[in-house]
Write an enzyme that holds these catalytic residues in place. Sequence first.
Site, PDB file in Angstrom:
ATOM      1  N   ILE A 102      86.074  47.585  50.762  1.00  0.00           N
ATOM      2  CA  ILE A 102      85.404  46.543  49.999  1.00  0.00           C
ATOM      3  C   ILE A 102      85.586  46.861  48.513  1.00  0.00           C
ATOM      4  O   ILE A 102      85.845  48.001  48.133  1.00  0.00           O
ATOM      5  CB  ILE A 102      83.903  46.410  50.356  1.00  0.00           C
ATOM      6  CG1 ILE A 102      83.184  47.758  50.237  1.00  0.00           C
ATOM      7  CG2 ILE A 102      83.727  45.843  51.741  1.00  0.00           C
ATOM      8  CD1 ILE A 102      81.713  47.668  50.572  1.00  0.00           C
ATOM      9  N   ASP A 103      85.454  45.845  47.693  1.00  0.00           N
ATOM     10  CA  ASP A 103      85.729  45.991  46.269  1.00  0.00           C
ATOM     11  C   ASP A 103      84.813  47.016  45.621  1.00  0.00           C
ATOM     12  O   ASP A 103      83.694  47.258  46.083  1.00  0.00           O
ATOM     13  CB  ASP A 103      85.559  44.647  45.562  1.00  0.00           C
ATOM     14  CG  ASP A 103      86.477  43.575  46.112  1.00  0.00           C
ATOM     15  OD1 ASP A 103      87.554  43.935  46.626  1.00  0.00           O
ATOM     16  OD2 ASP A 103      86.113  42.383  46.028  1.00  0.00           O
ATOM     17  N   ARG A 104      85.281  47.553  44.529  1.00  0.00           N
ATOM     18  CA  ARG A 104      84.520  48.557  43.790  1.00  0.00           C
ATOM     19  C   ARG A 104      83.111  48.076  43.448  1.00  0.00           C
ATOM     20  O   ARG A 104      82.135  48.790  43.661  1.00  0.00           O
ATOM     21  CB  ARG A 104      85.263  48.926  42.501  1.00  0.00           C
ATOM     22  CG  ARG A 104      84.489  49.873  41.598  1.00  0.00           C
ATOM     23  CD  ARG A 104      85.116  49.965  40.218  1.00  0.00           C
ATOM     24  NE  ARG A 104      84.322  50.782  39.332  1.00  0.00           N
ATOM     25  CZ  ARG A 104      84.454  50.820  38.007  1.00  0.00           C
ATOM     26  NH1 ARG A 104      85.369  50.066  37.428  1.00  0.00           N
ATOM     27  NH2 ARG A 104      83.684  51.589  37.268  1.00  0.00           N
ATOM     28  N   ARG A 202      84.887  36.102  47.117  1.00  0.00           N
ATOM     29  CA  ARG A 202      84.842  35.771  45.689  1.00  0.00           C
ATOM     30  C   ARG A 202      85.760  34.591  45.360  1.00  0.00           C
ATOM     31  O   ARG A 202      85.389  33.687  44.601  1.00  0.00           O
ATOM     32  CB  ARG A 202      85.200  37.007  44.876  1.00  0.00           C
ATOM     33  CG  ARG A 202      84.231  38.162  45.092  1.00  0.00           C
ATOM     34  CD  ARG A 202      84.794  39.482  44.596  1.00  0.00           C
ATOM     35  NE  ARG A 202      84.999  39.471  43.142  1.00  0.00           N
ATOM     36  CZ  ARG A 202      85.685  40.413  42.503  1.00  0.00           C
ATOM     37  NH1 ARG A 202      86.247  41.413  43.180  1.00  0.00           N
ATOM     38  NH2 ARG A 202      85.821  40.337  41.195  1.00  0.00           N
TER      39      ARG A 202
END
Length: 287
Positions: A102-104, A202
């Site tokens: 998953i994204d930072r 997103r």
Amino acid sequence: MIRDGAIQLNGKPAKPNALTQTGDCVEIAYPDPVETDVEAENIPLEILFEDANLLVLNKPQGMVVHPAPGHLSGTLVNALLYHIRDLSGIGGELRPGIVHRIDRMTSGLLVVAKNDAAHRALSNQFRDHTAHRSYAALVDGNIKADAGKVDAPIARHPVDRKRMAIVPGGRDAITHWRVAARYGQYTLLQLDLETGRTHQIRVHLASLQHPVTGDVVYGREKQPFGLVGQALHGYRLTFVHPKTGERMTFYAPLPDYFLQALKKAGEPGSGEYILNLLKELECGNPS
């Protein structure tokens, strides 16, 4: 692996465009894991479950999953190498044990494989969409509908290669969303993924003109409520244990940064109340 000759079809090196038929024999020679140069670091981890095959953890916002240019230390992989002696090597030198990411600046649940057999089995579940992930997102604006689905292919942005975009001919991407609460200028959504593309939620929410609040890449430059990243949290993860066959479901309560943003948006309920609300909306989801 095909180009390296590691996959054979009926005793001969397979070609990238080869088609298989019933009765074909496919042999795969998995390469030995490359010894990693990534250093182990004593970074605290919130581990929800662990056994000899895997572990499930709640990644905090701000932590990079695996080393990359500009983030060669302080990553989840650095922490895992310290806390776990043996990790799966299928992910390659810089991603030992990592099955998905998953994204930072997104927080939430991740499953990590501790051996190669578990890694293959879990990876297959994500590939076949039999492992499921649910997210909570605070988004800009008041969404009029109560629920919906975004079915739009995603690929690298044709101009800005650091971003993703809805691109005809891109990889299939499907996101289901439901309204959990409305706060006038903001909306809390419960989301389920049929696919797991980079930046999927997103990009899809931005395409609805309701980007994730705090997302400066796909939304507004202004970050309200003291946010330092997008208000997006993977609160639920479901998969089948690769060894026991047990179907396992884990929940991660909304973190403080998310709860503070909700409170400032107008949410009067507690974190427990919100999590229960999200759970109720899971009924009837594709997972």
